[in-house]
Design an enzyme around this catalytic site. Structure first.
Site, mmCIF file in Angstrom:
data_model
loop_
_atom_site.group_PDB
_atom_site.id
_atom_site.type_symbol
_atom_site.label_atom_id
_atom_site.label_comp_id
_atom_site.label_asym_id
_atom_site.label_seq_id
_atom_site.Cartn_x
_atom_site.Cartn_y
_atom_site.Cartn_z
ATOM 1 N N PRO A 195 87.267 38.783 23.243
ATOM 2 C CA PRO A 195 86.203 38.647 24.243
ATOM 3 C C PRO A 195 85.200 39.801 24.153
ATOM 4 C CG PRO A 195 88.386 38.418 25.231
ATOM 5 C CD PRO A 195 88.594 38.884 23.829
ATOM 6 N N GLU A 196 83.928 39.462 24.179
ATOM 7 C CA GLU A 196 82.857 40.464 24.162
ATOM 8 C C GLU A 196 82.152 40.423 25.516
ATOM 9 O OE1 GLU A 196 80.505 40.162 20.542
ATOM 10 O OE2 GLU A 196 82.170 39.238 19.482
ATOM 11 N N HIS A 232 103.279 34.014 28.160
ATOM 12 C CA HIS A 232 102.643 35.309 27.889
ATOM 13 C C HIS A 232 102.106 35.993 29.144
ATOM 14 C CE1 HIS A 232 103.054 33.897 23.828
ATOM 15 N NE2 HIS A 232 102.225 32.896 24.056
ATOM 16 N N ARG A 254 99.192 38.470 22.434
ATOM 17 C CA ARG A 254 99.375 39.585 21.484
ATOM 18 C C ARG A 254 99.602 40.928 22.163
ATOM 19 N NH1 ARG A 254 95.621 39.124 16.321
ATOM 20 N NH2 ARG A 254 96.994 40.815 15.708
ATOM 21 N N ARG A 303 70.691 58.228 11.735
ATOM 22 C CA ARG A 303 72.055 57.749 11.439
ATOM 23 C C ARG A 303 72.072 56.928 10.161
ATOM 24 N NH1 ARG A 303 75.343 59.256 15.233
ATOM 25 N NH2 ARG A 303 74.413 59.719 17.275
#
Ligand SMILES: [Zn+2]
Length: 283
Positions: A2-3, A95, A114, A157
């Site tokens: 998820p972002e 889970h 996970r 950078r």
């Protein structure tokens, strides 16, 4: 994983159900979730407190409780937060790692196959500010994320622009999906050193990051593997990807087959025509 748009989607669903309720019980069933804190310590800190707000910072979901106590959660790879009625047969949920019981009869379940997801309790606004200052840069949907701000972050950078976008300490909340989509929209190759981008390219990239994230929020996030809404539904942004996960399909702009390459250690999707490779001397 998820972002920002996926976490924002969950936040928008949970906020009306949680705000104004009390967190009557927080049961940590998997101690790894809150390590190194002890599950009892976390449970005691939030027990019975009024929920004042459900907010988001980067990919973190922040449940703000009374007396400036905050429960800060990160879904990592496969975490989901489900809103269920109390009558739900919770023990049978696969889970299940954390169970939150709200006043008024609903529960919020943190499920996570996970088990990389985390929760931490922060006491006081100062502790919260320090926690995020050490981890997160500018919030890309805030007014502070201007082309000029991006230019300052990028100046000097040498990092490839894709890894720069993924670095949470610079821009918070962008992950693999939205980095690919934003770079395509801005017509920038992911391996281009970010410090070599010209002013108009950085302005285009700033707009592209915002547009990609907003498109993701509009589609209520992307479900590739495990991401689910708080009601268990799937996001739909995966059906609207411009380049991400579209290897060999035609570019929506020019029809050239999309290519997959590796950048920042991640599978990365580009249109070789719209996003030309950097020339060697600009590296
Ligand atoms: Zn193209």
């Amino acid at each position: 994983m998820p972002e920002l748009p996926e976490v924002e989607t969950i936040r928008r669903q949970l906020a009306p159900a949680m705000e104004g309720r009390r967190l009557e019980e927080l049961a940590v069933l998997d101690p790894r979730w809150c390590m190194p804190a002890h599950p009892d310590e976390v449970a005691d800190a939030v027990h019975g407190r009024l929920i004042e707000g459900v907010r988001r910072r980067g990919k973190y979901l922040v449940v703000v409780l009374e007396d400036a106590v905050a429960l800060v959660m990160h879904l990592r790879m496969t975490g989901t937060l489900l809103l269920v009625p109390q009558a739900d047969d919770t023990p049978k949920r696969p889970h299940l790692r954390v169970r939150m019981t709200l006043s008024g009869g609903k529960r919020v379940l943190f499920c996570d196959p996970r088990r990389f997801g985390t929760g931490v309790v922060l006491l006081g606004e100062e502790a919260r500010e320090e926690y995020f200052a050490a981890r997160l840069g500018v919030e890309p949907l805030d007014a502070a994320f201007t082309a000029e701000a991006l230019r300052e972050l990028a100046a000097g950078r040498r990092a490839p622009v894709k890894s720069f976008l993924l670095t949470q300490e610079r821009i918070a909340g962008v992950g693999n999906i939205y980095a690919d989509e934003a770079l395509f929209r801005a017509r920038i190759h992911p391996l281009r050193p970010v410090g070599t981008l010209k002013r108009p390219q950085l302005a285009a990239l700033r707009d592209a990051v915002v547009e990609s994230l907003e498109a993701g929020i509009d589609a209520r996030g992307a479900t590739i593997d495990d991401f689910r809404h708080a009601d268990g539904a799937r996001g739909s942004f995966q059906d609207r990807f411009l380049v991400h996960r579209r290897e060999r399909e035609p570019c929506p702009e020019c029809g050239t087959p999309i290519q997959k390459l590796r950048a920042a250690g991640r599978g990365t999707y580009v249109c070789p025509r719209c996003q030309p490779r950097p020339r060697r001397r600009s590296m």
